[in-house]
Motif scaffolding. Sequence first.
Motif, PDB file in Angstrom:
ATOM      1  N   GLN A   1       0.825  -1.207   0.000  1.00 32.89           N
ATOM      2  CA  GLN A   1       0.000   0.000   0.000  1.00 32.89           C
ATOM      3  C   GLN A   1       0.859   1.256   0.000  1.00 32.89           C
ATOM      4  OE1 GLN A   1      -2.980  -0.014   3.105  1.00 32.89           O
ATOM      5  NE2 GLN A   1      -3.372  -2.188   2.845  1.00 32.89           N
TER       6      GLN A   1
ATOM      7  N   LEU B   1       2.679   1.692  -3.444  1.00 36.63           N
ATOM      8  CA  LEU B   1       1.732   2.145  -4.457  1.00 36.63           C
ATOM      9  C   LEU B   1       1.305   3.588  -4.198  1.00 36.63           C
ATOM     10  CD1 LEU B   1       0.196   1.301  -6.968  1.00 36.63           C
ATOM     11  CD2 LEU B   1      -1.669   0.494  -5.493  1.00 36.63           C
TER      12      LEU B   1
ATOM     13  N   ALA C   1      -3.196  -3.599  -2.447  1.00 30.49           N
ATOM     14  CA  ALA C   1      -2.949  -2.611  -3.494  1.00 30.49           C
ATOM     15  C   ALA C   1      -4.237  -1.901  -3.896  1.00 30.49           C
ATOM     16  CB  ALA C   1      -2.315  -3.290  -4.708  1.00 30.49           C
TER      17      ALA C   1
END
Length: 408
Positions: free
Chosen positions: A56, A59, A109
């Motif tokens: 996370q 990204l 993600a």
Amino acid sequence: MTAKQEWAANWQLPLLAMLGIAGAATFGYSSGVFMEQMTREFGWSRAQFSAAFTVQMVLGLIVMPFLGRLVDRIGPRRIGLAGIGLYTLAFSALGLANGTIWQWWLLGAVQAVGVAFITNPVWLSSVIPRFHASRGLALAVSLAGIGVATLIWPNIAAFGIQHLGWRLTFPAMAVLWAVIMLPFAWFCLVDPPAIEVPAETAEATAPKSDYLRALRSRTAICLALAGGIFASVTYGIILNLVPMLQAQGMTLTAAAGLTSIMGIFVIGGRIATGYLLDRLPTRPLSIAVFALPVIVCLVLWVFPGNSIAIMVAVALLGLATGSETDVVVYMIAQRFGRDIFATVLAVIMSVFALLAATGPLLAGSIFDQYDSYEPYLMIGIPLALLATLCIALVPDRPVAGADAAVTV
């Protein structure tokens, strides 16, 4: 306007930002409650579970700068309203985990994309232009959402897991937040005013082309490194605090309850820091705030299992977490033009995210190897000192397009 007039006219915006930021922090402050259940059921290591957080954050490093520029260009209202629905779906999907680690990381993600639409730049872009005399306190109330998240999400997650199971707890938490947030945002979330702020308020507007030069400035680099290293240390502790306390003999409910106490200190730290930022020089206050994790690591390392020491460490961790973002966002608002505020904040937050992701991953890996978190606490001490040095090196002067009449 005076501080009193600003609050009379715009009180709903910091409150809305607080709730929005609390929603964005749902996974970060509840994942430790899910960790024990999911790793036991699927046979994952804690490092594998925590790697979803790393995915996370990485990204977010890619998504957040684009999101920041979008907020600066079209305003936060449309992005925030769309983000509420998107994030609710993305967070709910975490309950679909089937035990395949790659699928868990993919769900992480997807959740990272959703959370990008409800993070700080979205909500604070509506607050910053409307508060000048009481900007520090307005930011403190807005960023108290992290304290609210710390206070409520561990307890809600623990309650949900015990009564619904961990799968249904993910969508239950997301829908609970969305039901409260969506009508409030619909009626209260507004775009920044289009008119230019008068010169006597010292809020000049920077040319849009300045954002690249601003991001290369020593100010931006020091703020990004200071906040990122700080977040790496503190997130590593926070996301592993529940299993850390369970390893010392606490039940899940007791550990989650003690963790939630930190939320009270997060909120208190934010409000106190915001109040002081409007009245004291920024540099000594920021150095004091960034040094707090050094004490937290020392206390947890030297006094393992001591209930009083744990409560002191949790309180100081809450104060540190509650104050750090206040300081960084306040400095960004001081030193950069209003029309590049969201962009600069988003990029710096992306660096925060990248460095913060290393903390939980490192802590989980160390525990998997040594069956103890003590080595991580030892490493955290010099890292926290490095973050303190970085914040001390932030220049006094504003960057191009920022407020020119600010005393630091």
